[in-house]
Scaffold this motif. Structure first.
Motif, PDB file in Angstrom:
ATOM      1  N   GLY A  87      -8.799 -10.856 -11.925  1.00 12.79           N
ATOM      2  CA  GLY A  87      -9.078 -10.399 -13.285  1.00 12.79           C
ATOM      3  C   GLY A  87      -8.380  -9.096 -13.618  1.00 12.79           C
ATOM      4  N   VAL A  88      -7.177  -8.894 -13.079  1.00 14.43           N
ATOM      5  CA  VAL A  88      -6.456  -7.640 -13.286  1.00 14.43           C
ATOM      6  C   VAL A  88      -5.120  -7.923 -13.993  1.00 14.43           C
ATOM      7  CG1 VAL A  88      -7.541  -6.454 -11.358  1.00 14.43           C
ATOM      8  CG2 VAL A  88      -5.452  -7.756 -10.963  1.00 14.43           C
ATOM      9  N   THR A  89      -4.528  -6.856 -14.521  1.00 12.76           N
ATOM     10  CA  THR A  89      -3.287  -6.966 -15.286  1.00 12.76           C
ATOM     11  C   THR A  89      -2.140  -6.295 -14.535  1.00 12.76           C
ATOM     12  OG1 THR A  89      -4.450  -7.039 -17.396  1.00 12.76           O
ATOM     13  CG2 THR A  89      -2.149  -6.350 -17.463  1.00 12.76           C
ATOM     14  N   TYR A  90      -1.005  -6.983 -14.473  1.00 12.59           N
ATOM     15  CA  TYR A  90       0.195  -6.544 -13.761  1.00 12.59           C
ATOM     16  C   TYR A  90       1.243  -6.126 -14.796  1.00 12.59           C
ATOM     17  CZ  TYR A  90       4.393  -7.562 -10.715  1.00 12.59           C
ATOM     18  OH  TYR A  90       5.570  -7.545 -10.017  1.00 12.59           O
ATOM     19  N   ALA A  91       1.738  -4.903 -14.695  1.00 20.59           N
ATOM     20  CA  ALA A  91       2.862  -4.446 -15.513  1.00 20.59           C
ATOM     21  C   ALA A  91       4.140  -4.625 -14.720  1.00 20.59           C
ATOM     22  CB  ALA A  91       2.691  -2.976 -15.893  1.00 20.59           C
TER      23      ALA A  91
END
Length: 281
Positions: free
Chosen positions: A152-156
């Protein structure tokens, strides 16, 4: 079929009963390396070293289109990637694993981002770019093994190859990003264009450079040192998940092109029809 794309430090897959290595020619050029076909657990597996067998390709030099197309042409419909990532969130400590479900594209336009263009107009939805079934499959086994894995995390995704500035690190945190890396874009989006279910296992190697303590700032030698020490954990996890049946493929992904193409197929050249037919499989 499941394909595994190995990142830094993973140029072969321990436990894979290798059948052969295939050199695939694609309309988009050559993949990073020959594609290994084999069996692991109950699964026929394809394996590709993202950066080449000698790690000769920087992130912006990887031919992502050729990699994804080659895997699809050999029958892959699901992809599990492995990548080094920096942590932008204190709760994701170096050595932890993380599987993003969202991406922020912070690359600079140096990479070929799509299979389409030059007379083929297609707009695929990437609102949910990651296969939730693949993430749940891997995360469940990580929990059973006692391996810490964040989801549930966001990768840049940044351009690289340089490591970021503190200002950039803080900006990405303000965007709500939890991880930063250099390789998952356009890989994840090309997988969607090829109607392939995609997820990645990120190995957190550092806290990037957003912390006030300069001793906690990322250094390349530390990245690779911690990454290598974490590979055994990832390989243990892969061997566990591949001993089980893989999850079902999401229909929305496997039919992503159904309503995305604007150009009539009758308007395509014979060459375009040939490669488009591979994406449709």
């Amino acid at each position: 079929m499941l394909a595994i794309i190995g990142g830094t430090g993973i140029y072969q897959l321990d436990g894979l009963e290798m059948t052969d290595t295939v050199e695939v020619a694609t309309p988009f050029g050559a993949p990073s390396a020959g594609i290994v076909r084999g069996k692991m657990g109950n699964h026929d597996i394809l394996f590709l070293a993202r950066h080449g067998q000698r790690h000769q390709y920087l992130p912006h030099e990887v031919n992502y289109r050729a990699n994804i197309f080659a895997l699809k042409s050999l029958g892959a419909t699901q992809i599990l990637g492995i990548s080094a990532v920096g942590s932008l969130d204190e709760s994701i400590a170096p050595g932890d694993l993380a599987m993003p479900d969202q991406y922020v594209d912070w690359t600079r336009g140096r990479r070929a981002q799509t299979f389409f263009g030059d007379g083929v107009a297609v707009h695929v939805s990437t609102a949910n770019p990651v296969s939730g079934a693949l993430v749940s499959w891997v995360a469940g086994h990580a929990s059973a093994l006692g391996i810490k894995l964040h989801s549930g995390v966001t990768y840049a995704c940044v351009e690289g190859p340089r490591l970021g500035t503190r200002a950039e690190s803080h900006l990405l945190r303000q965007f709500g990003c939890h991880l930063v890396g250099m390789t998952n874009v356009p890989e994840a989006f090309l997988a969607r264009e090829a109607q392939m279910c995609y997820a990645t296992i990120g190995i957190a190697t550092d806290y990037d450079c957003w912390m006030d303590d300069p001793d906690r700032h990322v250094q390349a030698t530390e990245i690779f040192g911690l990454y290598k020490s974490s590979l055994d954990k990832v390989l243990q996890l892969l061997q566990r998940v591949l001993a089980e049946d893989r999850p079902a493929e999401e229909t929305a992904t496997r039919t992503a092109l159904q309503y995305a193409m604007l150009t009539p197929q009758s308007a395509l050249t014979d060459q375009q029809r040939d490669w488009f037919a591979v994406l449709l499989r």
